[in-house]
Design a protein around this motif. Structure first.
Motif, PDB file in Angstrom:
ATOM      1  N   GLU A 120       0.822  -1.213   0.000  1.00  0.00           N
ATOM      2  CA  GLU A 120       0.000   0.000   0.000  1.00  0.00           C
ATOM      3  C   GLU A 120       0.855   1.262   0.000  1.00  0.00           C
ATOM      4  O   GLU A 120       0.598   2.193  -0.775  1.00  0.00           O
ATOM      5  N   VAL A 121       1.882   1.299   0.838  1.00  0.00           N
ATOM      6  CA  VAL A 121       2.735   2.484   0.923  1.00  0.00           C
ATOM      7  C   VAL A 121       3.430   2.747  -0.407  1.00  0.00           C
ATOM      8  O   VAL A 121       3.503   3.887  -0.876  1.00  0.00           O
TER       9      VAL A 121
ATOM     10  N   HIS B 109      -2.514  13.001   9.967  1.00  0.00           N
ATOM     11  CA  HIS B 109      -2.924  14.354   9.573  1.00  0.00           C
ATOM     12  C   HIS B 109      -2.469  15.364  10.623  1.00  0.00           C
ATOM     13  O   HIS B 109      -1.924  16.423  10.296  1.00  0.00           O
ATOM     14  N   ARG B 110      -2.688  15.024  11.874  1.00  0.00           N
ATOM     15  CA  ARG B 110      -2.332  15.932  12.958  1.00  0.00           C
ATOM     16  C   ARG B 110      -0.812  16.115  13.054  1.00  0.00           C
ATOM     17  O   ARG B 110      -0.324  17.231  13.240  1.00  0.00           O
ATOM     18  N   LEU B 111      -0.069  15.013  12.931  1.00  0.00           N
ATOM     19  CA  LEU B 111       1.388  15.096  13.029  1.00  0.00           C
ATOM     20  C   LEU B 111       2.011  15.901  11.889  1.00  0.00           C
ATOM     21  O   LEU B 111       3.002  16.589  12.085  1.00  0.00           O
ATOM     22  N   LEU B 112       1.436  15.773  10.700  1.00  0.00           N
ATOM     23  CA  LEU B 112       2.037  16.399   9.516  1.00  0.00           C
ATOM     24  C   LEU B 112       1.368  17.713   9.118  1.00  0.00           C
ATOM     25  O   LEU B 112       1.768  18.329   8.140  1.00  0.00           O
ATOM     26  N   ARG B 113       0.377  18.146   9.868  1.00  0.00           N
ATOM     27  CA  ARG B 113      -0.323  19.397   9.563  1.00  0.00           C
ATOM     28  C   ARG B 113       0.666  20.560   9.561  1.00  0.00           C
ATOM     29  O   ARG B 113       1.507  20.662  10.448  1.00  0.00           O
TER      30      ARG B 113
ATOM     31  N   ARG C 282       2.791  10.009  -0.020  1.00  0.00           N
ATOM     32  CA  ARG C 282       3.454   8.826   0.559  1.00  0.00           C
ATOM     33  C   ARG C 282       3.848   9.072   2.012  1.00  0.00           C
ATOM     34  O   ARG C 282       3.757   8.188   2.847  1.00  0.00           O
ATOM     35  N   ARG C 283       4.267  10.286   2.320  1.00  0.00           N
ATOM     36  CA  ARG C 283       4.682  10.595   3.697  1.00  0.00           C
ATOM     37  C   ARG C 283       3.510  10.501   4.663  1.00  0.00           C
ATOM     38  O   ARG C 283       3.622   9.907   5.730  1.00  0.00           O
ATOM     39  N   ARG C 284       2.384  11.078   4.279  1.00  0.00           N
ATOM     40  CA  ARG C 284       1.209  11.024   5.157  1.00  0.00           C
ATOM     41  C   ARG C 284       0.701   9.592   5.276  1.00  0.00           C
ATOM     42  O   ARG C 284       0.372   9.141   6.369  1.00  0.00           O
ATOM     43  N   PHE C 285       0.627   8.889   4.170  1.00  0.00           N
ATOM     44  CA  PHE C 285       0.146   7.509   4.211  1.00  0.00           C
ATOM     45  C   PHE C 285       1.115   6.642   5.011  1.00  0.00           C
ATOM     46  O   PHE C 285       0.704   5.822   5.828  1.00  0.00           O
ATOM     47  N   GLY C 286       2.414   6.842   4.793  1.00  0.00           N
ATOM     48  CA  GLY C 286       3.414   6.083   5.544  1.00  0.00           C
ATOM     49  C   GLY C 286       3.346   6.357   7.032  1.00  0.00           C
ATOM     50  O   GLY C 286       3.523   5.446   7.857  1.00  0.00           O
ATOM     51  N   THR C 287       3.065   7.596   7.404  1.00  0.00           N
ATOM     52  CA  THR C 287       2.913   7.941   8.822  1.00  0.00           C
ATOM     53  C   THR C 287       1.700   7.236   9.410  1.00  0.00           C
ATOM     54  O   THR C 287       1.751   6.717  10.527  1.00  0.00           O
ATOM     55  N   ALA C 288       0.617   7.201   8.657  1.00  0.00           N
ATOM     56  CA  ALA C 288      -0.583   6.494   9.122  1.00  0.00           C
ATOM     57  C   ALA C 288      -0.294   5.002   9.303  1.00  0.00           C
ATOM     58  O   ALA C 288      -0.707   4.388  10.291  1.00  0.00           O
TER      59      ALA C 288
END
Length: 177
Positions: free
Chosen positions: A27-28, A171-175, A62-68
């Motif tokens: 997925e990532v 979302h919160r971490l990367l906002r 990819r960064r947001r999805f990878g963080t999730a």
């Protein structure tokens, strides 16, 4: 500490974490390119989907999805609890059911878009075979009763809550970045 006489091995419990890692790696690796190439077509094919959903998907990099995905530590915790309890953990069994049920969701998504979706390649190769194998091992060890509709609903709810929660964390971490 886990009893060595238990018939449930680490492959059954820690295997959940390994299977999840393989699946989520697909997925990532694939999500950003897939969204970039398929989102315009999907917007046209599914006009009833609310605009905030499309905006959220368009903003998924990819960064947001990878963080999730990284925030999905609940799978590691569930696997550890499964190991600690020799497969008796309700959290582990619910996560296992959720993993398998979410694989069915991937196949339904692929059918709905009439093609590949991120996660749909490893679902029939890893997610579903592992889930069925692990459930069979738990059943043979006397730790799993026949599946009830309630178990499927709990598994899907677990997977949905974990997914929504980890995406909210990302979302919160990367906002603002």
């Amino acid at each position: 500490m886990r009893s060595e006489t238990n018939a449930v091995t680490g492959a059954v419990t820690w295997g959940l974490l390994a299977a999840w890692a393989v699946h989520d790696t697909e997925e990532v690796v694939m999500v950003q390119r897939w969204l970039r190439t398929r989102l315009p077509e999907l917007r046209g094919r599914f006009p009833g989907v609310p605009e905030p959903v499309w905006r959220g998907l368009a903003g998924m990099d990819r960064r947001r999805f990878g963080t999730a995905v990284a925030a999905m530590g609940v799978v590691a915790a569930a696997a550890a609890d499964g190991w600690r309890t020799g497969g008796r953990s309700a959290v582990y069994r619910t996560a296992l059911n959720g993993f398998g049920a979410h694989g069915l969701v991937h196949l339904a998504q692929a059918a709905a878009v009439r093609g590949y979706t991120p996660g749909s390649a490893t679902t029939p190769l890893v997610v579903l075979p592992f889930t069925l194998w692990a459930r069979a091992r738990l059943r043979r060890a006397g730790l799993l009763r026949p599946t009830r509709p309630r178990d499927v609903v709990q598994g899907l709810a677990f997977a949905a809550a974990a997914t929504a929660g980890t995406h909210a964390i990302a979302h919160r971490l990367l906002r603002g970045r």
